[in-house]
Scaffold this motif. Structure first.
Motif, PDB file in Angstrom:
ATOM      1  N   VAL A 167       0.981  -1.200   0.035  1.00  0.00           N
ATOM      2  CA  VAL A 167       0.037   0.015  -0.004  1.00  0.00           C
ATOM      3  C   VAL A 167       0.757   1.187   0.108  1.00  0.00           C
ATOM      4  O   VAL A 167       1.777   1.540   0.890  1.00  0.00           O
ATOM      5  CB  VAL A 167      -0.934   0.056   1.376  1.00  0.00           C
ATOM      6  CG1 VAL A 167      -1.727   1.186   1.275  1.00  0.00           C
ATOM      7  CG2 VAL A 167      -1.898  -1.176   1.269  1.00  0.00           C
ATOM      8  N   PRO A 168       0.941   2.058  -1.202  1.00  0.00           N
ATOM      9  CA  PRO A 168       1.771   3.237  -1.196  1.00  0.00           C
ATOM     10  C   PRO A 168       1.118   4.425  -0.205  1.00  0.00           C
ATOM     11  O   PRO A 168       0.140   4.313   0.100  1.00  0.00           O
ATOM     12  CB  PRO A 168       1.501   3.762  -2.483  1.00  0.00           C
ATOM     13  CG  PRO A 168       0.268   3.254  -2.774  1.00  0.00           C
ATOM     14  CD  PRO A 168      -0.199   2.017  -1.928  1.00  0.00           C
ATOM     15  N   ARG A 169       1.972   5.286   0.261  1.00  0.00           N
ATOM     16  CA  ARG A 169       1.283   6.439   0.712  1.00  0.00           C
ATOM     17  C   ARG A 169       0.661   7.147  -0.327  1.00  0.00           C
ATOM     18  O   ARG A 169       0.794   7.127  -1.475  1.00  0.00           O
ATOM     19  CB  ARG A 169       2.579   7.363   1.325  1.00  0.00           C
ATOM     20  CG  ARG A 169       3.117   7.334   2.622  1.00  0.00           C
ATOM     21  CD  ARG A 169       4.413   8.060   2.914  1.00  0.00           C
ATOM     22  NE  ARG A 169       3.848   9.308   3.781  1.00  0.00           N
ATOM     23  CZ  ARG A 169       4.294   9.520   4.879  1.00  0.00           C
ATOM     24  NH1 ARG A 169       5.199   8.515   5.387  1.00  0.00           N
ATOM     25  NH2 ARG A 169       3.920  10.508   5.485  1.00  0.00           N
ATOM     26  N   SER A 170      -0.439   7.904   0.347  1.00  0.00           N
ATOM     27  CA  SER A 170      -1.163   8.369  -0.835  1.00  0.00           C
ATOM     28  C   SER A 170      -0.673   9.521  -1.553  1.00  0.00           C
ATOM     29  O   SER A 170       0.140  10.458  -1.269  1.00  0.00           O
ATOM     30  CB  SER A 170      -2.513   9.351  -0.032  1.00  0.00           C
ATOM     31  OG  SER A 170      -2.881  10.291  -0.753  1.00  0.00           O
TER      32      SER A 170
END
Lengths: 393, 393
Positions: free
Chosen positions: B12-15
């Protein structure tokens, strides 16, 4: 239609304590079952003044979206305050959460795969069992003893199983009231340091010490650690403000998990609590709470000592909100609960706090949310039930 | 050390939007990148009065722990307010959450096993991708068209894959500004009713309609549905108050998930917002927001119409906070982003809103958080960048 739901929620029961609290809503019952702070300790007027100040000075900004990490000044305040117990924390190591309950959820989210090993104290904090359960770990347990946990046993467990994290409430634990001694903290840290296990230290009660000297958290002796804190017991639980202290690598993942969970914690309340903290003497406030809880704890210990049969054992906590009673082996605290209800007094039967069974002869008593008169009357009622159940054996 | 973390957070990437927002902190940049309400709309004085009232009348109770479901009077208020758009909701079907972001987390928690099918709109709300990702579903997508989704395609997808839930923002969607028409709502409901799929309807912008008549949510036409709501766009986002509407069987599991996640939402703020709602005319307040946003949206549409080349298409939303621009095929909005930054104007490149790639030639513009002068100047700057990138082809 059970297939509608994810596996993780199929076997999680509603909290036993919630069910008990419903029974105890009858005003004639004196309840030692809850886990609430005494509302007398809430700084209502000071919070009102702080709110007025925040809204009149920077209202629009306080009501707007904010950063996931939390209000910078509040994070800095929390970080610096740790100096008083010998812990060096940077602002960037602090993430603001919705009470320490959310700390458990976020930590499990970033660390726990299904079937990972999670070590819990025996007994342990009820809502932590529930929170971790949603991530479907394999639970292991280690019994609490008078000064913490047995180091030999801890080393043995960490050597025998893959334990991803050890969840521990090191000061005035809920439900037992037990605290890890200074020596035990060091021993635990040494063992954890030699392992791959992450030490997850939940510390909502640490500031509520009324006997002895404040201790540094286990975190101060080790690296691989996550520490939780909370304003629930020293300012207001209804405001749901807690925090996680973690080093950079874990923090980065925690921030992602927090962002995905609810973007950020209530910013308005963060601003209000920060304003309250800088405009008031929090240590004086905490001292008043400590004194009140000490009187209530002393009263509970005194009346138990006067009225319970000598074969009943109980902890004499140096802080916190709970006292733990152990009946003679073979006596059921669930049966006692029914008898106590007839005497109009309630508590939480101990087995609720056990992950894998046990504690059938124990019970938790809360002393923070009853004044001294109620404690005296309630413990006398409970003593009648205790004497009754023991006389039947 | 990557093994430290659970699989769910590894990818999950940082936004992306967060990263963009950092770039746009430079005060010389006019930013249409954020998704913030206009702070002018926040009822600061009214909230101050409501807080004073709550704290002076029932301060201790407002600062204490409360129930997981949320403040009963607020739940009742929310339930009854749905009557205005033709929906019958009982108080017991409403759970208070930390903004609608937490609604996604809780819904995923109770419904999604790893690899379950989740259908998302194309494009879709960015933070929903992040939130669902933590539960490791298989994503499927359905393109948004002018009036919602294509019913034939929806039926085909639900027939071809096991889709546990369909996540949809039915009114003034973020990022596209698209709303499902009344006919499309009924068609979608009919198809969902024939399936085992749960329709998850996120509706944070529904009250912000400034053209046309308010529509009933899709939920009013079907049973197997969960509806989200939020005070973020009509009172204050910083207070993080939203809610889930669900029927009893799902609600029971949602309450367990909420309790495990953070016990309950900020009770103090629930009391304050309820007091604000009963002491003020919320519909008048919402009408003022609608008028303001309509002026800002009209200005944005007008200046785009005057300055953008005709081959650039854009939505003309009837409400909400966003407008969606589509460049000619083959034009990269990421490249345009760099050019626009040189002109001191920013937006969010469209591909951030796609689960499985796409949208490379699109961009999202926010019109709620800039006044008309800034919109005029900012769109003119953006037009220079658009003309530049198109002239290079």
């Amino acid at each position: 239609m059970n297939d509608l739901f994810a596996d993780r929620v199929k076997n999680v029961p509603r909290s036993f304590v919630r069910e008990i609290l419903k029974v105890t809503e009858n005003p004639e019952i004196i309840s030692f079952a809850g886990g609430l702070p005494n509302p007398k300790t809430f700084p209502v007027k000071e919070i009102a003044r702080a709110t007025e100040k925040v809204l009149s000075n920077e209202g629009s900004s306080a009501l707007q979206y904010s950063t996931t990490e939390g209000y910078g000044k509040l994070r800095d305040y929390i970080a610096k305050r740790y100096a008083r117990i010998g812990l060096k924390v940077g602002k960037e190591e602090v993430l603001i959460t919705n009470g320490s309950q959310q700390c458990i959820d976020l930590t499990a989210k970033v660390l726990i795969n299904k079937d990972d090993g999670v070590l819990m104290e025996k007994p342990t904090y009820l809502a932590a069992i529930q929170s971790f359960s949603l991530f479907e770990p394999q639970f292991h347990t280690i019994p609490l003893i008078e000064d913490g946990v047995n180091p030999v046993m801890l080393r043995d467990i960490l050597g025998s199983y893959d334990i991803k994290l050890f969840y521990s409430v090191t000061s005035f634990q809920n439900p037992s009231g037990i605290s890890y001694s200074k020596e035990n903290r060091k021993e635990v840290a040494e063992i954890i340091n030699e392992s791959d296990t992450v030490f997850v230290e939940d510390n909502p009660y640490g500031e509520l010490r009324f006997i002895g000297e404040d201790l540094s958290p286990v975190k101060s002796y080790l690296d691989n650690s996550i520490l939780f804190g909370s304003f629930s017991k020293i300012v207001s639980p209804g405001m749901r403000l807690g925090w996680i202290v973690a080093h950079e690598e874990i923090m980065e993942k925690l921030i992602i998990a927090k962002q995905a969970s609810d973007l950020h914690s209530n910013y308005f309340t963060q601003r209000v609590v920060y304003q309250y903290l800088v405009d008031n003497h929090i240590d004086d406030h905490i001292n008043r709470i400590r004194k009140l809880y000490k009187r209530q704890r002393d009263k509970m210990v005194e009346v138990i000592n006067d009225t319970f049969p000598p074969e009943v054992k109980y902890t004499q906590p140096e802080g916190g909100m709970f006292l733990w009673v152990t009946l003679p082996e073979g006596t059921s605290s669930l049966e006692l609960f029914d008898m106590a209800l007839k005497e109009n007094v309630a508590f939480v039967p101990g087995q609720a706090f056990y992950v894998k069974g046990g504690g059938e002869n124990s019970l938790r008593l809360n002393f923070s949310n009853s004044d001294e008169d109620k404690i005296e009357e309630g413990i006398k009622r409970l003593a009648r039930a205790v004497n009754q159940i023991l006389s039947q054996k």
